[in-house]
Design a protein around this motif. Structure first.
Motif, mmCIF file in Angstrom:
data_model
loop_
_atom_site.group_PDB
_atom_site.id
_atom_site.type_symbol
_atom_site.label_atom_id
_atom_site.label_comp_id
_atom_site.label_asym_id
_atom_site.label_seq_id
_atom_site.Cartn_x
_atom_site.Cartn_y
_atom_site.Cartn_z
ATOM 1 N N LYS A 246 6.201 1.666 0.833
ATOM 2 C CA LYS A 246 5.921 2.856 1.641
ATOM 3 C C LYS A 246 7.077 3.860 1.572
ATOM 4 O O LYS A 246 6.860 5.071 1.453
ATOM 5 N N LEU A 247 8.302 3.342 1.664
ATOM 6 C CA LEU A 247 9.468 4.233 1.605
ATOM 7 C C LEU A 247 9.585 4.920 0.258
ATOM 8 O O LEU A 247 10.001 6.074 0.175
ATOM 9 N N SER A 248 9.209 4.198 -0.805
ATOM 10 C CA SER A 248 9.249 4.781 -2.141
ATOM 11 C C SER A 248 8.260 5.930 -2.256
ATOM 12 O O SER A 248 8.577 6.981 -2.826
ATOM 13 N N HIS A 249 7.076 5.755 -1.701
ATOM 14 C CA HIS A 249 6.063 6.805 -1.751
ATOM 15 C C HIS A 249 6.504 8.034 -0.958
ATOM 16 O O HIS A 249 6.166 9.167 -1.311
ATOM 17 N N ARG A 250 7.272 7.791 0.099
ATOM 18 C CA ARG A 250 7.760 8.891 0.939
ATOM 19 C C ARG A 250 9.074 9.483 0.409
ATOM 20 O O ARG A 250 9.577 10.460 0.940
ATOM 21 N N LYS A 251 9.640 8.828 -0.623
ATOM 22 C CA LYS A 251 10.937 9.237 -1.176
ATOM 23 C C LYS A 251 12.023 9.219 -0.090
ATOM 24 O O LYS A 251 12.878 10.108 -0.024
ATOM 25 N N ALA A 252 11.968 8.185 0.742
ATOM 26 C CA ALA A 252 12.925 8.053 1.849
ATOM 27 C C ALA A 252 14.200 7.397 1.332
ATOM 28 O O ALA A 252 14.456 6.202 1.544
ATOM 29 N N VAL A 253 14.999 8.168 0.619
ATOM 30 C CA VAL A 253 16.177 7.665 -0.077
ATOM 31 C C VAL A 253 17.146 6.941 0.851
ATOM 32 O O VAL A 253 17.597 5.826 0.550
ATOM 33 N N ILE B 229 11.856 -8.981 -4.890
ATOM 34 C CA ILE B 229 11.033 -7.928 -4.290
ATOM 35 C C ILE B 229 10.598 -6.917 -5.351
ATOM 36 O O ILE B 229 9.423 -6.516 -5.400
ATOM 37 N N LEU B 230 11.512 -6.502 -6.206
ATOM 38 C CA LEU B 230 11.172 -5.547 -7.256
ATOM 39 C C LEU B 230 10.063 -6.078 -8.152
ATOM 40 O O LEU B 230 9.203 -5.317 -8.627
ATOM 41 N N ARG B 231 10.084 -7.366 -8.370
ATOM 42 C CA ARG B 231 9.082 -7.989 -9.244
ATOM 43 C C ARG B 231 7.656 -7.754 -8.749
ATOM 44 O O ARG B 231 6.710 -7.698 -9.539
ATOM 45 N N HIS B 232 7.492 -7.597 -7.432
ATOM 46 C CA HIS B 232 6.161 -7.461 -6.843
ATOM 47 C C HIS B 232 5.735 -6.007 -6.651
ATOM 48 O O HIS B 232 4.618 -5.740 -6.191
ATOM 49 N N ILE C 175 11.103 1.263 -10.512
ATOM 50 C CA ILE C 175 12.011 2.119 -11.283
ATOM 51 C C ILE C 175 12.706 3.114 -10.359
ATOM 52 O O ILE C 175 13.925 3.336 -10.461
ATOM 53 N N TYR C 176 11.942 3.704 -9.441
ATOM 54 C CA TYR C 176 12.504 4.686 -8.514
ATOM 55 C C TYR C 176 13.577 4.043 -7.634
ATOM 56 O O TYR C 176 14.668 4.600 -7.456
ATOM 57 N N ILE C 177 13.274 2.870 -7.094
ATOM 58 C CA ILE C 177 14.210 2.177 -6.205
ATOM 59 C C ILE C 177 15.452 1.726 -6.969
ATOM 60 O O ILE C 177 16.587 1.896 -6.509
ATOM 61 N N LEU D 73 14.339 -0.762 -17.388
ATOM 62 C CA LEU D 73 15.173 -0.095 -18.387
ATOM 63 C C LEU D 73 14.400 0.879 -19.263
ATOM 64 O O LEU D 73 14.998 1.656 -20.001
ATOM 65 N N GLU D 74 13.062 0.827 -19.179
ATOM 66 C CA GLU D 74 12.242 1.700 -20.022
ATOM 67 C C GLU D 74 12.532 3.169 -19.734
ATOM 68 O O GLU D 74 12.494 3.620 -18.589
ATOM 69 N N GLY D 75 12.843 3.897 -20.769
ATOM 70 C CA GLY D 75 13.117 5.321 -20.615
ATOM 71 C C GLY D 75 14.535 5.643 -20.185
ATOM 72 O O GLY D 75 14.927 6.810 -20.137
#
Length: 227
Positions: free
Chosen positions: A15-22, A40-43, A50-52, A78-80
């Protein structure tokens, strides 16, 4: 971390990622252990992970997280990413772990990464890349502490303190004047030995060894069988 807590963090970070709540994302990252963060990232969806991951400023922490992730997640993270940024992360990883990562990078990116890396690290990685990643050679580390058989226990302890380049010093490998392997002793054995005792007198010579092409599962079985 308990599964129910993992689920909460996954949902929260999504949810925080979608809101860009850095700010809130970084507060959570600071609280979590790298192994939990990797899990957590795996899921998360690729875009969210990537954003997080990109919000982490500490290259050492990024390296620790990558060391805990599986191949698919590592590739996505690491892609990109520019080769120079990848190097900033990989230089904080043990050579055996970064070898695995270089091995899954696109060929062009992998070559750029190796060219940017320091010469000694790059040569270690290139050497390890010769071995299949499922073998003893693929999972070994070329960094270890080897001392002459004539070294005293007291001198060896000083060398251990200076051996910051060795990943983890649990054992001292004893060699002759030509660098040939003679024996091994643990840190515990070294510490309790008389200060003037030569390593040749306190080392163990009955040591199990494996060839670089042995399958890693066979290596694990030998370790388990012979403790």
């Amino acid at each position: 971390m308990e599964d129910r807590h993992v689920e909460i963090y996954i949902d929260t970070l999504r949810k925080l990622s979608h809101r860009k709540a850095v700010h809130n994302i970084r507060k959570i990252i600071d609280k979590l252990h790298q192994a939990d963060m990797a899990n957590i990232l795996r899921h998360l969806e690729a875009e969210d992970k990537i954003y997080i991951f990109d919000l982490i400023d500490d290259a050492v922490l990024k390296a620790q997280i990558l060391g805990e992730t599986e191949e698919i997640t590592t590739s996505e993270l690491l892609e990109g990413m520019d080769a120079e940024k990848i190097v900033d992360i990989l230089q904080h990883m043990p050579s055996d772990e970064l070898t695995d990562i270089v091995g899954i990078l696109p060929e062009e990116v992998a070559q750029q990464v190796l060219s940017y890396m320091q010469e000694i690290t790059s040569s270690e990685v290139e050497e390890l890349l010769k071995y299949d990643k499922e073998t003893a050679g693929g999972i070994m580390t070329p960094r270890f502490l080897a001392l002459s058989e004539d070294t005293s226990a007291e001198e060896a302890i000083i060398e251990v303190r200076k051996a910051y380049e060795a990943e983890t010093v649990f054992y001292i490998y004893v060699v002759d004047q030509e660098g040939h392997f003679l024996g091994v002793l643990s840190l515990r054995e070294l510490i309790i030995a008389p200060p003037n005792a030569r390593l040749s007198r306190i080392m163990k010579t009955d040591v199990w060894k494996v060839h670089t092409d042995m399958d890693q599962e066979q290596v694990a079985q030998l370790v388990s069988k012979y403790n």
